[in-house]
Design a protein around this motif. Structure first.
Motif, PDB file in Angstrom:
ATOM      1  N   SER A  26     -35.342 -15.119  -9.672  1.00 41.36           N
ATOM      2  CA  SER A  26     -34.122 -14.468  -9.170  1.00 41.36           C
ATOM      3  C   SER A  26     -33.463 -13.628 -10.254  1.00 41.36           C
ATOM      4  O   SER A  26     -32.949 -12.544  -9.969  1.00 41.36           O
ATOM      5  CB  SER A  26     -33.127 -15.505  -8.662  1.00 41.36           C
ATOM      6  OG  SER A  26     -33.603 -16.121  -7.498  1.00 41.36           O
ATOM      7  N   THR A  27     -33.466 -14.114 -11.487  1.00 42.62           N
ATOM      8  CA  THR A  27     -32.854 -13.330 -12.560  1.00 42.62           C
ATOM      9  C   THR A  27     -33.621 -12.028 -12.773  1.00 42.62           C
ATOM     10  O   THR A  27     -33.019 -11.003 -13.066  1.00 42.62           O
ATOM     11  CB  THR A  27     -32.777 -14.114 -13.889  1.00 42.62           C
ATOM     12  OG1 THR A  27     -34.085 -14.468 -14.324  1.00 42.62           O
ATOM     13  CG2 THR A  27     -31.927 -15.355 -13.744  1.00 42.62           C
ATOM     14  N   GLU A  28     -34.937 -12.064 -12.597  1.00 50.63           N
ATOM     15  CA  GLU A  28     -35.739 -10.842 -12.692  1.00 50.63           C
ATOM     16  C   GLU A  28     -35.376  -9.881 -11.560  1.00 50.63           C
ATOM     17  O   GLU A  28     -35.263  -8.677 -11.767  1.00 50.63           O
ATOM     18  CB  GLU A  28     -37.227 -11.168 -12.624  1.00 50.63           C
ATOM     19  CG  GLU A  28     -37.742 -11.953 -13.806  1.00 50.63           C
ATOM     20  CD  GLU A  28     -39.167 -12.460 -13.604  1.00 50.63           C
ATOM     21  OE1 GLU A  28     -39.835 -12.051 -12.637  1.00 50.63           O
ATOM     22  OE2 GLU A  28     -39.605 -13.276 -14.429  1.00 50.63           O
ATOM     23  N   ILE A  29     -35.184 -10.421 -10.363  1.00 51.47           N
ATOM     24  CA  ILE A  29     -34.875  -9.596  -9.196  1.00 51.47           C
ATOM     25  C   ILE A  29     -33.518  -8.921  -9.342  1.00 51.47           C
ATOM     26  O   ILE A  29     -33.370  -7.726  -9.071  1.00 51.47           O
ATOM     27  CB  ILE A  29     -34.926 -10.441  -7.903  1.00 51.47           C
ATOM     28  CG1 ILE A  29     -36.367 -10.897  -7.629  1.00 51.47           C
ATOM     29  CG2 ILE A  29     -34.353  -9.679  -6.713  1.00 51.47           C
ATOM     30  CD1 ILE A  29     -36.490 -11.959  -6.546  1.00 51.47           C
ATOM     31  N   VAL A  30     -32.498  -9.674  -9.759  1.00 56.73           N
ATOM     32  CA  VAL A  30     -31.144  -9.117  -9.846  1.00 56.73           C
ATOM     33  C   VAL A  30     -30.843  -8.460 -11.189  1.00 56.73           C
ATOM     34  O   VAL A  30     -29.813  -7.822 -11.354  1.00 56.73           O
ATOM     35  CB  VAL A  30     -30.055 -10.173  -9.522  1.00 56.73           C
ATOM     36  CG1 VAL A  30     -30.231 -10.714  -8.129  1.00 56.73           C
ATOM     37  CG2 VAL A  30     -30.037 -11.300 -10.533  1.00 56.73           C
ATOM     38  N   GLY A  31     -31.756  -8.620 -12.161  1.00 52.52           N
ATOM     39  CA  GLY A  31     -31.573  -7.959 -13.447  1.00 52.52           C
ATOM     40  C   GLY A  31     -30.471  -8.553 -14.298  1.00 52.52           C
ATOM     41  O   GLY A  31     -29.791  -7.829 -15.024  1.00 52.52           O
ATOM     42  N   ARG A  32     -30.290  -9.857 -14.221  1.00 53.03           N
ATOM     43  CA  ARG A  32     -29.278 -10.548 -15.029  1.00 53.03           C
ATOM     44  C   ARG A  32     -29.887 -11.792 -15.656  1.00 53.03           C
ATOM     45  O   ARG A  32     -30.836 -12.336 -15.154  1.00 53.03           O
ATOM     46  CB  ARG A  32     -28.091 -10.975 -14.173  1.00 53.03           C
ATOM     47  CG  ARG A  32     -27.349  -9.823 -13.555  1.00 53.03           C
ATOM     48  CD  ARG A  32     -26.155 -10.331 -12.817  1.00 53.03           C
ATOM     49  NE  ARG A  32     -25.529  -9.268 -12.065  1.00 53.03           N
ATOM     50  CZ  ARG A  32     -24.256  -9.239 -11.775  1.00 53.03           C
ATOM     51  NH1 ARG A  32     -23.478 -10.221 -12.132  1.00 53.03           N
ATOM     52  NH2 ARG A  32     -23.753  -8.244 -11.078  1.00 53.03           N
ATOM     53  N   GLU A  33     -29.295 -12.216 -16.749  1.00 50.51           N
ATOM     54  CA  GLU A  33     -29.705 -13.460 -17.386  1.00 50.51           C
ATOM     55  C   GLU A  33     -29.074 -14.639 -16.652  1.00 50.51           C
ATOM     56  O   GLU A  33     -28.045 -14.483 -15.985  1.00 50.51           O
ATOM     57  CB  GLU A  33     -29.266 -13.477 -18.857  1.00 50.51           C
ATOM     58  CG  GLU A  33     -29.884 -12.374 -19.698  1.00 50.51           C
ATOM     59  CD  GLU A  33     -31.383 -12.530 -19.840  1.00 50.51           C
ATOM     60  OE1 GLU A  33     -31.857 -13.682 -19.954  1.00 50.51           O
ATOM     61  OE2 GLU A  33     -32.079 -11.500 -19.842  1.00 50.51           O
ATOM     62  N   ILE A  34     -29.689 -15.803 -16.774  1.00 49.04           N
ATOM     63  CA  ILE A  34     -29.162 -17.007 -16.105  1.00 49.04           C
ATOM     64  C   ILE A  34     -27.698 -17.233 -16.480  1.00 49.04           C
ATOM     65  O   ILE A  34     -26.868 -17.528 -15.625  1.00 49.04           O
ATOM     66  CB  ILE A  34     -30.025 -18.239 -16.430  1.00 49.04           C
ATOM     67  CG1 ILE A  34     -31.371 -18.121 -15.709  1.00 49.04           C
ATOM     68  CG2 ILE A  34     -29.321 -19.539 -16.050  1.00 49.04           C
ATOM     69  CD1 ILE A  34     -32.361 -19.205 -16.016  1.00 49.04           C
ATOM     70  N   GLU A  35     -27.364 -17.073 -17.756  1.00 49.61           N
ATOM     71  CA  GLU A  35     -25.987 -17.298 -18.221  1.00 49.61           C
ATOM     72  C   GLU A  35     -24.993 -16.348 -17.556  1.00 49.61           C
ATOM     73  O   GLU A  35     -23.834 -16.689 -17.371  1.00 49.61           O
ATOM     74  CB  GLU A  35     -25.901 -17.150 -19.746  1.00 49.61           C
ATOM     75  CG  GLU A  35     -26.737 -18.146 -20.517  1.00 49.61           C
ATOM     76  CD  GLU A  35     -28.224 -17.793 -20.585  1.00 49.61           C
ATOM     77  OE1 GLU A  35     -29.011 -18.703 -20.885  1.00 49.61           O
ATOM     78  OE2 GLU A  35     -28.596 -16.630 -20.331  1.00 49.61           O
ATOM     79  N   GLU A  36     -25.442 -15.164 -17.197  1.00 55.80           N
ATOM     80  CA  GLU A  36     -24.571 -14.174 -16.562  1.00 55.80           C
ATOM     81  C   GLU A  36     -24.278 -14.498 -15.096  1.00 55.80           C
ATOM     82  O   GLU A  36     -23.344 -13.947 -14.522  1.00 55.80           O
ATOM     83  CB  GLU A  36     -25.213 -12.787 -16.597  1.00 55.80           C
ATOM     84  CG  GLU A  36     -25.383 -12.201 -17.965  1.00 55.80           C
ATOM     85  CD  GLU A  36     -26.093 -10.871 -17.881  1.00 55.80           C
ATOM     86  OE1 GLU A  36     -25.403  -9.845 -17.755  1.00 55.80           O
ATOM     87  OE2 GLU A  36     -27.339 -10.866 -17.915  1.00 55.80           O
ATOM     88  N   THR A  37     -25.080 -15.365 -14.486  1.00 52.31           N
ATOM     89  CA  THR A  37     -24.927 -15.624 -13.060  1.00 52.31           C
ATOM     90  C   THR A  37     -24.089 -16.857 -12.746  1.00 52.31           C
ATOM     91  O   THR A  37     -23.704 -17.048 -11.599  1.00 52.31           O
ATOM     92  CB  THR A  37     -26.306 -15.799 -12.394  1.00 52.31           C
ATOM     93  OG1 THR A  37     -26.974 -16.921 -12.965  1.00 52.31           O
ATOM     94  CG2 THR A  37     -27.155 -14.552 -12.560  1.00 52.31           C
ATOM     95  N   ALA A  38     -23.799 -17.676 -13.739  1.00 52.34           N
ATOM     96  CA  ALA A  38     -23.053 -18.918 -13.494  1.00 52.34           C
ATOM     97  C   ALA A  38     -21.669 -18.622 -12.920  1.00 52.34           C
ATOM     98  O   ALA A  38     -20.861 -17.924 -13.525  1.00 52.34           O
ATOM     99  CB  ALA A  38     -22.920 -19.712 -14.784  1.00 52.34           C
ATOM    100  N   GLY A  39     -21.424 -19.117 -11.729  1.00 58.62           N
ATOM    101  CA  GLY A  39     -20.114 -19.006 -11.107  1.00 58.62           C
ATOM    102  C   GLY A  39     -19.771 -17.674 -10.479  1.00 58.62           C
ATOM    103  O   GLY A  39     -18.665 -17.499  -9.979  1.00 58.62           O
ATOM    104  N   ILE A  40     -20.701 -16.706 -10.477  1.00 62.00           N
ATOM    105  CA  ILE A  40     -20.375 -15.428  -9.839  1.00 62.00           C
ATOM    106  C   ILE A  40     -20.677 -15.508  -8.339  1.00 62.00           C
ATOM    107  O   ILE A  40     -21.430 -16.354  -7.882  1.00 62.00           O
ATOM    108  CB  ILE A  40     -21.129 -14.243 -10.470  1.00 62.00           C
ATOM    109  CG1 ILE A  40     -22.639 -14.363 -10.250  1.00 62.00           C
ATOM    110  CG2 ILE A  40     -20.788 -14.098 -11.940  1.00 62.00           C
ATOM    111  CD1 ILE A  40     -23.420 -13.116 -10.657  1.00 62.00           C
ATOM    112  N   ASP A  41     -20.080 -14.633  -7.588  1.00 65.34           N
ATOM    113  CA  ASP A  41     -20.322 -14.554  -6.148  1.00 65.34           C
ATOM    114  C   ASP A  41     -21.694 -13.919  -5.931  1.00 65.34           C
ATOM    115  O   ASP A  41     -21.973 -12.845  -6.458  1.00 65.34           O
ATOM    116  CB  ASP A  41     -19.231 -13.700  -5.508  1.00 65.34           C
ATOM    117  CG  ASP A  41     -19.316 -13.631  -4.008  1.00 65.34           C
ATOM    118  OD1 ASP A  41     -20.407 -13.839  -3.447  1.00 65.34           O
ATOM    119  OD2 ASP A  41     -18.290 -13.358  -3.387  1.00 65.34           O
TER     120      ASP A  41
END
Length: 54
Positions: A26-41
């Motif tokens: 999923s991080t590859e698909i959305v282009g973000r690191e795991i740490e960047e996705t914590a708690g975001i919508d």
């Protein structure tokens, strides 16, 4: 199995849409690191054209 799935998997709160856990694919698909996705919508990681409103 979570990390071994051939597609992206994310776990979110059904009321708020906040992401709790996201796999490497999923991080590859959305282009973000795991740490960047914590708690975001999750909607902020999804192209508006890919969302079907009900």
């Amino acid at each position: 199995m979570f990390e071994q799935a051939p597609l992206g998997i994310a776990i979110s709160d059904s009321l708020t849409g906040k992401l709790y856990q996201i796999d490497t694919k999923s991080t590859e698909i959305v282009g973000r690191e795991i740490e960047e996705t914590a708690g975001i919508d999750w909607m902020s990681t999804t192209h508006p054209g890919n969302v079907k409103e009900i």
